[in-house]
Design a protein around this motif. Structure first.
Motif, PDB file in Angstrom:
ATOM      1  N   GLY A  65       1.145  14.207  -6.917  1.00 43.39           N
ATOM      2  CA  GLY A  65       0.824  15.109  -5.816  1.00 43.39           C
ATOM      3  C   GLY A  65       1.762  14.954  -4.637  1.00 43.39           C
ATOM      4  O   GLY A  65       2.643  14.098  -4.608  1.00 43.39           O
ATOM      5  N   GLU A  66       1.579  15.780  -3.621  1.00 42.63           N
ATOM      6  CA  GLU A  66       2.438  15.775  -2.446  1.00 42.63           C
ATOM      7  C   GLU A  66       1.926  14.770  -1.428  1.00 42.63           C
ATOM      8  O   GLU A  66       0.794  14.872  -0.951  1.00 42.63           O
ATOM      9  CB  GLU A  66       2.495  17.174  -1.844  1.00 42.63           C
ATOM     10  CG  GLU A  66       3.118  18.208  -2.786  1.00 42.63           C
ATOM     11  CD  GLU A  66       3.187  19.589  -2.150  1.00 42.63           C
ATOM     12  OE1 GLU A  66       2.582  19.768  -1.070  1.00 42.63           O
ATOM     13  OE2 GLU A  66       3.832  20.479  -2.720  1.00 42.63           O
ATOM     14  N   MET A  67       2.761  13.788  -1.121  1.00 46.15           N
ATOM     15  CA  MET A  67       2.424  12.758  -0.146  1.00 46.15           C
ATOM     16  C   MET A  67       3.628  12.557   0.760  1.00 46.15           C
ATOM     17  O   MET A  67       4.777  12.694   0.356  1.00 46.15           O
ATOM     18  CB  MET A  67       2.078  11.432  -0.846  1.00 46.15           C
ATOM     19  CG  MET A  67       0.866  11.525  -1.784  1.00 46.15           C
ATOM     20  SD  MET A  67       0.554   9.983  -2.655  1.00 46.15           S
ATOM     21  CE  MET A  67       0.229   8.901  -1.265  1.00 46.15           C
ATOM     22  N   VAL A  68       3.349  12.230   2.000  1.00 44.25           N
ATOM     23  CA  VAL A  68       4.416  12.006   2.969  1.00 44.25           C
ATOM     24  C   VAL A  68       5.139  10.712   2.635  1.00 44.25           C
ATOM     25  O   VAL A  68       4.518   9.661   2.450  1.00 44.25           O
ATOM     26  CB  VAL A  68       3.843  11.943   4.400  1.00 44.25           C
ATOM     27  CG1 VAL A  68       4.948  11.631   5.398  1.00 44.25           C
ATOM     28  CG2 VAL A  68       3.155  13.257   4.739  1.00 44.25           C
ATOM     29  N   ASP A  69       6.455  10.796   2.550  1.00 45.30           N
ATOM     30  CA  ASP A  69       7.287   9.627   2.243  1.00 45.30           C
ATOM     31  C   ASP A  69       8.215   9.374   3.431  1.00 45.30           C
ATOM     32  O   ASP A  69       9.195  10.105   3.622  1.00 45.30           O
ATOM     33  CB  ASP A  69       8.098   9.886   0.968  1.00 45.30           C
ATOM     34  CG  ASP A  69       8.909   8.668   0.562  1.00 45.30           C
ATOM     35  OD1 ASP A  69       8.839   7.644   1.258  1.00 45.30           O
ATOM     36  OD2 ASP A  69       9.619   8.744  -0.455  1.00 45.30           O
ATOM     37  N   PRO A  70       7.933   8.347   4.258  1.00 46.77           N
ATOM     38  CA  PRO A  70       8.776   8.092   5.427  1.00 46.77           C
ATOM     39  C   PRO A  70      10.177   7.616   5.057  1.00 46.77           C
ATOM     40  O   PRO A  70      11.062   7.589   5.924  1.00 46.77           O
ATOM     41  CB  PRO A  70       8.003   7.010   6.180  1.00 46.77           C
ATOM     42  CG  PRO A  70       7.168   6.343   5.144  1.00 46.77           C
ATOM     43  CD  PRO A  70       6.806   7.404   4.165  1.00 46.77           C
ATOM     44  N   ASN A  71      10.408   7.239   3.820  1.00 56.00           N
ATOM     45  CA  ASN A  71      11.721   6.737   3.402  1.00 56.00           C
ATOM     46  C   ASN A  71      12.494   7.761   2.572  1.00 56.00           C
ATOM     47  O   ASN A  71      13.446   7.399   1.885  1.00 56.00           O
ATOM     48  CB  ASN A  71      11.554   5.451   2.583  1.00 56.00           C
ATOM     49  CG  ASN A  71      10.928   4.337   3.396  1.00 56.00           C
ATOM     50  OD1 ASN A  71      11.317   4.103   4.528  1.00 56.00           O
ATOM     51  ND2 ASN A  71       9.959   3.643   2.813  1.00 56.00           N
TER      52      ASN A  71
ATOM     53  N   ASN B  38       0.809  -1.214   0.000  1.00 51.71           N
ATOM     54  CA  ASN B  38       0.000   0.000   0.000  1.00 51.71           C
ATOM     55  C   ASN B  38       0.847   1.272   0.000  1.00 51.71           C
ATOM     56  O   ASN B  38       0.318   2.375  -0.073  1.00 51.71           O
ATOM     57  CB  ASN B  38      -0.918   0.015   1.230  1.00 51.71           C
ATOM     58  CG  ASN B  38      -1.910  -1.133   1.200  1.00 51.71           C
ATOM     59  OD1 ASN B  38      -2.486  -1.427   0.159  1.00 51.71           O
ATOM     60  ND2 ASN B  38      -2.106  -1.778   2.342  1.00 51.71           N
ATOM     61  N   TYR B  39       2.164   1.087   0.098  1.00 54.98           N
ATOM     62  CA  TYR B  39       3.053   2.245   0.152  1.00 54.98           C
ATOM     63  C   TYR B  39       3.221   2.846  -1.249  1.00 54.98           C
ATOM     64  O   TYR B  39       3.608   2.174  -2.183  1.00 54.98           O
ATOM     65  CB  TYR B  39       4.411   1.831   0.717  1.00 54.98           C
ATOM     66  CG  TYR B  39       5.502   2.859   0.512  1.00 54.98           C
ATOM     67  CD1 TYR B  39       5.456   4.072   1.190  1.00 54.98           C
ATOM     68  CD2 TYR B  39       6.561   2.608  -0.350  1.00 54.98           C
ATOM     69  CE1 TYR B  39       6.455   5.012   1.010  1.00 54.98           C
ATOM     70  CE2 TYR B  39       7.563   3.541  -0.546  1.00 54.98           C
ATOM     71  CZ  TYR B  39       7.495   4.747   0.141  1.00 54.98           C
ATOM     72  OH  TYR B  39       8.477   5.679  -0.039  1.00 54.98           O
ATOM     73  N   VAL B  40       2.901   4.128  -1.383  1.00 56.87           N
ATOM     74  CA  VAL B  40       3.071   4.834  -2.647  1.00 56.87           C
ATOM     75  C   VAL B  40       3.919   6.070  -2.370  1.00 56.87           C
ATOM     76  O   VAL B  40       3.453   6.989  -1.698  1.00 56.87           O
ATOM     77  CB  VAL B  40       1.719   5.247  -3.263  1.00 56.87           C
ATOM     78  CG1 VAL B  40       1.957   6.018  -4.565  1.00 56.87           C
ATOM     79  CG2 VAL B  40       0.847   4.041  -3.500  1.00 56.87           C
ATOM     80  N   PRO B  41       5.159   6.126  -2.848  1.00 51.82           N
ATOM     81  CA  PRO B  41       5.994   7.293  -2.569  1.00 51.82           C
ATOM     82  C   PRO B  41       5.498   8.512  -3.327  1.00 51.82           C
ATOM     83  O   PRO B  41       4.902   8.405  -4.400  1.00 51.82           O
ATOM     84  CB  PRO B  41       7.371   6.852  -3.076  1.00 51.82           C
ATOM     85  CG  PRO B  41       7.076   5.823  -4.112  1.00 51.82           C
ATOM     86  CD  PRO B  41       5.839   5.114  -3.642  1.00 51.82           C
ATOM     87  N   GLU B  42       5.761   9.680  -2.760  1.00 52.39           N
ATOM     88  CA  GLU B  42       5.341  10.933  -3.396  1.00 52.39           C
ATOM     89  C   GLU B  42       6.267  11.236  -4.565  1.00 52.39           C
ATOM     90  O   GLU B  42       7.481  11.085  -4.490  1.00 52.39           O
ATOM     91  CB  GLU B  42       5.411  12.061  -2.367  1.00 52.39           C
ATOM     92  CG  GLU B  42       5.076  13.426  -2.920  1.00 52.39           C
ATOM     93  CD  GLU B  42       6.323  14.143  -3.430  1.00 52.39           C
ATOM     94  OE1 GLU B  42       6.191  14.970  -4.335  1.00 52.39           O
ATOM     95  OE2 GLU B  42       7.415  13.846  -2.930  1.00 52.39           O
TER      96      GLU B  42
END
Length: 599
Positions: free
Chosen positions: A549-555, A540-544
């Protein structure tokens, strides 16, 4: 000079793919009027010249790769500057360098032979030949499973056209079978890749090998099942039993130079089995499978091949069955799962490829001098060059049957020596010796029909048979005999220089079993020395990115480790992403500074 060397070391793994790729594209742009007009087409000398210059350059590149790889270092080329496992990489090691040298050392004399007359019998021969080399080079150099599939498809599409070169009903019928079988294999390949990616989350070979032991039981079994599906695919390419029945008839209908270069095609399947199922899926479950199933498959393939050769009714099919037998011998060496056996198998692999190509070239020579009888194993009038042909056939028979003092004998002896302390030692020794004995009998049968039982040619000018015999050529087809002698001389040099070659293949076998060497050389680590990878895999992880669009990327803080500084500052890394990278880097730095105080 230093600038050139720096450029070479930075980009060398990609050169072996780009040279045939650009050559093939240029040859296609050069145009082709059709097989009937090629002989008088003003562009034909340009096609041949460009093709030969390119392949000599490719051979020089492959030799340079061999010298580089002999240092023991693994050279990695990052496509689009993204590090593995996020980007696709090409990997140059001892094994890939060996296979590249074998490919070009075989392809160069064959293309020189084909450039005399054979290339005039169909359109785009030279272009397809180089696209085939592009696919072979990429398959040997890639470090990514999906990229392996891509290069497989490139070489297969080129092989489809080359198989039909020269046209003919038999080629078209068996070409349909060949295409159908390989399309099925490609579908299975994709299914296997999906199973591996769905459970591991990566398709980089080094990363899959690293992550496989860390998976839970269900994911591990799913990944291994995907690996076994790839084993079936590679088995089809290698023509092992029970999925290798297609080879003798298919290769028999190909034109002489195409059949000769196709001898390297089965070795791509063998290479893939060794690389993927032997080194990537190298845990206990996969190893148990290889020893349980690959060993009897190899033994049966070797036996089936030589028995088929005993019953063959045409010389070209005889060669195809002998290729199957040699493939079985190599699979037996792989199934032993020790470096001594693998080095012996690699030594024998080179021998079996070159001698099979030489045999197909001899088939073309014999066919040209037997008239309507062609390569049928039936008694016919004595060939005009029967003495030199008999001697050439005799030398090839000694080499292919594995008799001393040639490289086939040395390769089989090394494989037998590697059986020490194995439970199945008796079976392996018995089958290899029986196959060698039956090979001698099979070659004796063929030689007896072609040479010893040959009848005297018709000497009555009033008979039709006299005119037909006189119309046959007095000499070998242009460059045919010279190409055979060149390949046989190479095999003699191969056994004379056995000591340094064996030293190389022994180091090659040791290198490909060292998984940590590939992981450290291909994968990147962060400041704490932890490998940067996709685990734990979250579907379910989708990097920004700038496109969604702008999405939070923990990596985000890993990005500077896996791309180049220039790419990091490029337009594809958004300002929002840049702020996340800097913020997470600062947070990690603060956390690392606080840890000693907390303790």
């Amino acid at each position: 000079m230093s600038s050139f060397l720096d450029f070479w070391y930075a980009h060398s793994p990609i050169m072996s793919v780009l040279i045939p790729a650009f050559t093939g594209f240029l040859l296609i742009l050069l145009g082709n009027p059709g097989s009937g007009a090629l002989k008088h087409d003003w562009r034909q000398p340009w096609r041949r010249g460009l093709s030969l210059v390119s392949i000599v350059l490719g051979l020089a590149t492959a030799i340079a790769y061999l010298l580089q790889a002999n240092t023991g270092k693994i050279f990695v080329y990052q496509l689009a500057e993204w590090s593995a496992p996020f980007g696709i990489v090409l990997v140059l090691d001892r094994l890939s360098a060996l296979m590249l040298v074998l490919t070009y050392a075989l392809a160069t004399p064959i293309l020189w032979f084909a450039s005399k007359e054979w290339d005039e019998r169909g359109r785009y021969f030279h272009a397809m030949f180089h696209l085939l080399l592009m696919g072979l080079s990429g398959a040997f150099l890639t470090g990514d499973l999906f990229n392996l599939f891509v290069f497989f498809e490139i070489l297969l599409m080129a092989s489809y056209v080359l198989l039909l070169h020269g046209q003919g009903k038999a080629r078209f019928q068996l070409g349909i079978h060949y295409v159908t079988i390989n399309l099925l294999a490609s579908a299975l390949f994709l299914i296997g890749l999906g199973m591996i990616y769905g459970s591991v989350g990566s398709l980089n070979m080094a990363d899959v090998g690293r992550l496989l032991p860390t998976l839970d039981n269900d994911q591990h079994r799913l990944a291994v099942a995907g690996g076994l599906l790839l084993f079936v695919v590679f088995g089809i390419k290698a023509a092992m039993l029970p999925v290798g029945f297609w080879l003798p008839k298919t290769y028999a209908v190909a034109t002489t130079p195409v059949a000769a270069i196709f001898t390297i095609m089965t070795k791509v399947g063998v290479y893939a089995i060794l690389r993927v199922n032997g080194t990537v899926f190298n845990d206990a479950l996969a190893a148990h499978f290889l020893q349980t199933w690959l060993l009897p498959i190899g033994l049966l393939t070797s036996l089936y091949g030589v028995i088929g050769a005993l019953a063959a009714e045409r010389l070209r099919r005889f060669v195809g069955f002998m290729i199957l037998s040699s493939i079985g011998t190599i699979l037996v060496a792989i199934a032993m799962l020790n470096t001594q056996a693998w080095s012996a198998g690699l030594y024998y692999l080179v021998h079996s490829t070159v001698i099979a190509a030489s045999f197909y070239l001899v088939c073309g020579w014999i066919t040209s001098q037997r008239g309507a009888m062609k390569d049928h194993l039936k008694v016919a009038p004595k060939m005009k060059q029967d003495k030199v042909l008999a001697m050439t056939f005799f030398v090839i028979a000694l080499m292919m049957a594995g008799l001393p003092p040639f490289s086939g004998f040395l390769g089989k002896v090394l494989i037998l020596q590697a059986t020490a302390n194995m439970a199945a030692q008796g079976w392996i020794i018995a089958v290899i010796l029986i196959v060698s004995l039956l090979s001698i009998i099979a070659f004796t049968r063929v030689g007896f029909i072609l040479f010893w039982r040959a009848t005297a040619p018709e000497n009555n000018p009033k008979e039709e048979a006299y005119a037909a015999y006189q119309a046959l050529p007095n000499q070998a087809p242009p460059r045919n005999d010279k190409t055979i002698y060149l390949l046989l001389a190479g095999l003699i040099a191969y056994v004379v220089c056995a000591a340094p070659i064996l030293n190389y293949v022994e180091k090659t076998a040791a290198q490909i079993t060292d998984a940590s060497l590939y992981q450290h050389g291909i994968l990147k680590t962060d400041e704490q020395g932890q490998t940067i990878s996709v685990q734990p895999f979250d579907p379910n992880y989708v990097p920004e990115t700038k496109y969604n669009g702008e999405m939070v990327d923990p990596n985000a803080h890993y990005i500077p480790y896996i791309i180049s500084p220039d790419t990091l500052q490029g337009e594809h890394i958004s300002e929002y992403k840049q702020r996340q990278i800097k913020g997470q880097e600062q947070q990690h730095t603060e956390n690392n500074q606080l840890k000693p105080m907390e303790q």
